[in-house]
Each structure stands twice: as structure tokens, then as C-alpha cells.
Design a protein around this motif. Structure first.
Motif, short mmCIF file in Angstrom:
data_model
loop_
_atom_site.label_atom_id
_atom_site.label_comp_id
_atom_site.label_asym_id
_atom_site.label_seq_id
_atom_site.Cartn_x
_atom_site.Cartn_y
_atom_site.Cartn_z
N SER A 116 54.07 45.87 12.77
CA SER A 116 53.96 47.17 13.42
C SER A 116 54.05 48.31 12.42
N ALA A 117 54.90 48.15 11.41
CA ALA A 117 55.05 49.18 10.38
C ALA A 117 53.80 49.28 9.53
N GLU A 118 53.18 48.16 9.23
CA GLU A 118 51.96 48.17 8.41
C GLU A 118 50.83 48.94 9.07
N VAL A 119 50.81 48.96 10.41
CA VAL A 119 49.77 49.70 11.14
C VAL A 119 49.92 51.21 10.92
N LYS A 120 51.15 51.66 10.61
CA LYS A 120 51.40 53.08 10.42
C LYS A 120 50.88 53.60 9.08
N MET A 121 50.50 52.72 8.20
CA MET A 121 49.98 53.14 6.90
C MET A 121 48.67 53.91 7.10
N THR A 122 48.55 55.04 6.41
CA THR A 122 47.37 55.91 6.54
C THR A 122 46.39 55.65 5.41
N ASP A 123 45.12 55.49 5.79
CA ASP A 123 44.04 55.39 4.80
C ASP A 123 43.63 56.82 4.45
N ILE A 124 44.17 57.32 3.34
CA ILE A 124 43.96 58.73 3.00
C ILE A 124 42.48 59.03 2.80
N SER A 178 57.18 56.49 3.20
CA SER A 178 58.22 56.17 4.18
C SER A 178 57.96 54.82 4.82
N VAL A 179 56.70 54.54 5.12
CA VAL A 179 56.33 53.25 5.72
C VAL A 179 56.59 52.12 4.73
N ARG A 180 56.27 52.35 3.44
CA ARG A 180 56.51 51.32 2.42
C ARG A 180 58.00 51.01 2.32
N CYS A 181 58.84 52.04 2.37
CA CYS A 181 60.29 51.81 2.33
C CYS A 181 60.74 50.99 3.54
N GLU A 182 60.18 51.29 4.69
CA GLU A 182 60.52 50.54 5.89
C GLU A 182 60.09 49.08 5.76
N ILE A 183 58.88 48.88 5.24
CA ILE A 183 58.38 47.51 5.04
C ILE A 183 59.22 46.77 4.01
N SER A 184 59.62 47.46 2.93
CA SER A 184 60.46 46.85 1.90
C SER A 184 61.80 46.41 2.47
N ALA A 214 45.00 69.40 -0.31
CA ALA A 214 46.19 69.01 -1.07
C ALA A 214 47.39 68.84 -0.15
N ALA A 215 47.55 69.76 0.81
CA ALA A 215 48.68 69.67 1.74
C ALA A 215 48.57 68.43 2.61
N ALA A 216 47.35 68.15 3.10
CA ALA A 216 47.14 66.98 3.95
C ALA A 216 47.39 65.69 3.17
N GLU A 217 46.89 65.63 1.94
CA GLU A 217 47.09 64.44 1.12
C GLU A 217 48.58 64.21 0.85
N GLN A 218 49.33 65.27 0.56
CA GLN A 218 50.76 65.15 0.33
C GLN A 218 51.48 64.61 1.56
N SER A 219 51.10 65.12 2.73
CA SER A 219 51.71 64.66 3.98
C SER A 219 51.42 63.18 4.22
N TYR A 220 50.17 62.78 3.99
CA TYR A 220 49.79 61.37 4.17
C TYR A 220 50.53 60.47 3.17
N ARG A 221 50.67 60.93 1.91
CA ARG A 221 51.37 60.13 0.91
C ARG A 221 52.84 59.96 1.26
N GLN A 222 53.47 61.04 1.74
CA GLN A 222 54.87 60.96 2.15
C GLN A 222 55.04 60.00 3.32
N ASN A 223 54.10 60.05 4.25
CA ASN A 223 54.14 59.12 5.39
C ASN A 223 54.02 57.67 4.91
N ASN A 224 53.07 57.44 3.99
CA ASN A 224 52.87 56.08 3.49
C ASN A 224 54.08 55.60 2.71
#
Length: 300
Positions: free
Chosen positions: A87-95, A157-163, A145-155
Motif C-alpha cells: 500500500s505504501a509503494e502505491v503512494k510513490m509519485t512518478d515525478i 516520506s514513503v521511502r522511510c515508511e517502506i524502510s 521547482a516547487a512541485a518537484e520539491q513537494s513530490y520528492r518530499q512525499n517520495n
């Protein structure tokens, strides 16, 4: 009469001690007992023994399956964690996919700016058109740039959850492995302390195993004998098996104690007057006839 009785008891004790160490007319340098390196296997998890069919005397190879502790609840915990990871992997954003429209718009604006600058050079365009396009491009780049930063932060956070979930999954898999009872070494099952169907707790002793193929005799030598004894030396080991002419085994000296100790009561040396002796381990290859606790004579 009382004194006579005490003398009789002491005489009997001496005779039994002599018989116990197999004292006949055999000349020997030391006497010891056959031992083996024993390993006590304990439960690493708590639960019911759903499988534990080994028997005393069974021969097990290192890593061989010996039994199983109930692991249903742990397996269900692992399955839950695996689903949460999916479920967490689905939250990953394809920037790249999310930003493709903005990238295309930026590319079009850059092309329009280039054409407007070319027209301006030919006096066919206006400076305002160029300025407007440059301003629009700056704004769009800031939005990207703002959108990319937001997506990277989201990803991230998801990576930390998956880890974290990966660590928890590894923990449950370790618990599952510990529910599986295996032989840590190759050897023979000497004692069994639990039965199938019993509930056990972590640390509960389950069975004792020893490598009976390679045994050793722990014998005791006086300090005067040590001068003729060195690590790696070959000696003769004659077990007291009750026969008239027991076989002789070749033994290898593998350990000599650094400290002297008093002679154990059930052990004899060549010089019975020696109070302080040194323990020595002599490795012997067992052909199946040597038994734990059997007395053996050592001849240098």
C-alpha cells in the motif's frame, strides 16, 4: 565391632573405586573418562510444539529439521506488514509523469521566446512580447521547482515508511525462523526434555545433542609426566569395556591445562601419591563402541 565395620566399609569403597577405573594388572600412565562436546538446544520462541518427533539416539546432521513451534500468529503479522508495504509503494509519485505537462509548456514557451527575440531583431516584434514570455517562463520554472520539491518530499516520506516496514518484516521473518527447531551441530540426540504438543517458552531446554563420532578422554597427569607430553602427541587409549582384551585406540593430545588441580576422587594416575595433577584432553575417533562416561586408560 564398630571399628571393624568402619574398616570394612572403607575397604569396600577402595575396591569399588579400583573396579570403577578398571584397575587390573594393566600398566597405564593415567585414567580418565570418555566425554563428548554436548550442546543443549533451547527454544528461541514461545508457543506450542506442533512438531517434535525426534527421539533419543537419533542421528541429526547440522541444520537438520528437528521440530516446529506454532508460528501462525507471527506469519499473520508478516502478511499484514507485507500488505502495508504494498500500500505504501502505491503512494510513490512518478515525478516525470506528473510534471510532463509543465515540462511541455515550458518547452513551448522557450520556443515562442526564441521566435519573439528573432522577430524583435528584425523589428517585426515588440519588446513587451519578449518581456511577457520571459516573465511567464520564470513563473512556470518556479512552479515546476516547487512541485518537484513537494513530490520528492512525499517520495522520501514513503521511502522511510517502506524502510520501517522492511525492518518489521525482517523481524517477523527472524521470529519465524526461530520457530523452526534445527540441530546446531551434527551428532546424536542424548536427551529429550519436551514432547510434541507441549507449550514452551523462549529459553526452555528442548534436547541435548553431542557429536559421538569425535569424542575425547579427559585424563589427569602428574607434573613429572608432563615433560613427556605435548600438544599433538599420539597416545594409546584403551577403554575399560569389560572385555578381557580391549582394543586400543589412537588418541591425540589437543589440550593441556595451565593450572594444577587436586586429583578427582574417581580418577587414578600412575603415581597415586600425586595430589596435584594437570587435566589433559585426548581426542579419539569413535567407531561406535565408545560410550560417554566409560573409563579409559592412557599410555604415553
Amino acid at each position: 565391632m564398630e571399628r571393624y565395620g568402619m574398616n570394612l566399609i572403607m575397604s569396600a569403597a577402595v575396591l569399588l573405586s579400583a573396579a570403577g577405573c578398571g584397575m587390573k594388572e594393566l600398566k597405564f600412565d593415567a585414567c580418565g573418562q570418555v566425554n563428548a562436546t554436548e550442546v543443549v538446544v533451547s527454544a528461541e520462541s514461545s508457543g506450542r510444539l506442533v512438531s517434535f518427533g525426534i527421539r533419543e539416539g537419533d542421528r541429526l546432521a547440522a541444520g537438520e529439521y528437528a521440530g516446529q513451534i506454532d508460528s501462525v500468529q507471527i506469519w499473520l503479522q508478516r502478511e499484514e506488514l507485507v500488505r502495508r508495504k504494498e500500500s505504501a509503494e502505491v503512494k510513490m509519485t512518478d515525478i516525470g509523469c506528473q510534471m510532463s505537462a509543465q515540462y511541455a509548456r515550458l518547452e513551448n514557451l522557450a520556443a515562442e521566446l526564441k521566435r519573439s527575440q528573432a522577430l524583435l531583431e528584425k523589428d517585426a516584434g515588440t519588446q513587451k512580447q519578449v518581456d511577457d514570455l520571459e516573465s511567464e517562463i520564470r513563473i512556470l520554472r518556479g512552479q515546476i521547482a516547487a512541485a518537484e520539491q513537494s513530490y520528492r518530499q512525499n517520495n522520501e516520506s514513503v521511502r522511510c515508511e517502506i524502510s520501517t516496514l522492511d525492518v518489521q518484516i525482517a523481524q517477523t521473518e527472524d521470529k519465524l525462523r526461530k520457530c523452526r527447531i534445527v540441530a546446531p551441530v551434527s551428532g546424536t540426540v542424548l536427551e529429550k526434555y519436551a514432547e510434541e504438543g507441549e507449550s514452551v517458552t523462549s529459553g526452555r531446554q528442548l534436547f541435548k545433542i553431542a557429536d559421538m563420532a569425535d569424542v575425547y578422554v579427559r585424563a589427569y597427569f602428574s607434573s613429572s609426566q608432563l615433560s613427556a607430553l605435548h600438544l599433538g602427541d599420539k597416545v594409546s587409549v584403551i577403554p575399560d569395556d569389560g572385555s578381557e582384551n580391549p582394543d586400543s585406540y589412537e588418541g591425540t593430545v589437543t589440550w593441556i591445562s595451565e593450572e594444577a588441580e587436586f586429583t578427582p576422587k574417581n580418577i587414578q594416575t600412575r603415581d597415586e601419591r600425586a595430589d596435584l595433577v594437570y587435566a589433559v584432553k585426548i581426542a579419539v575417533r569413535n567407531d561406535g563402541r565408545l560410550r560417554l562416561g566409560m573409563y579409559a586408560y592412557i599410555m604415553i
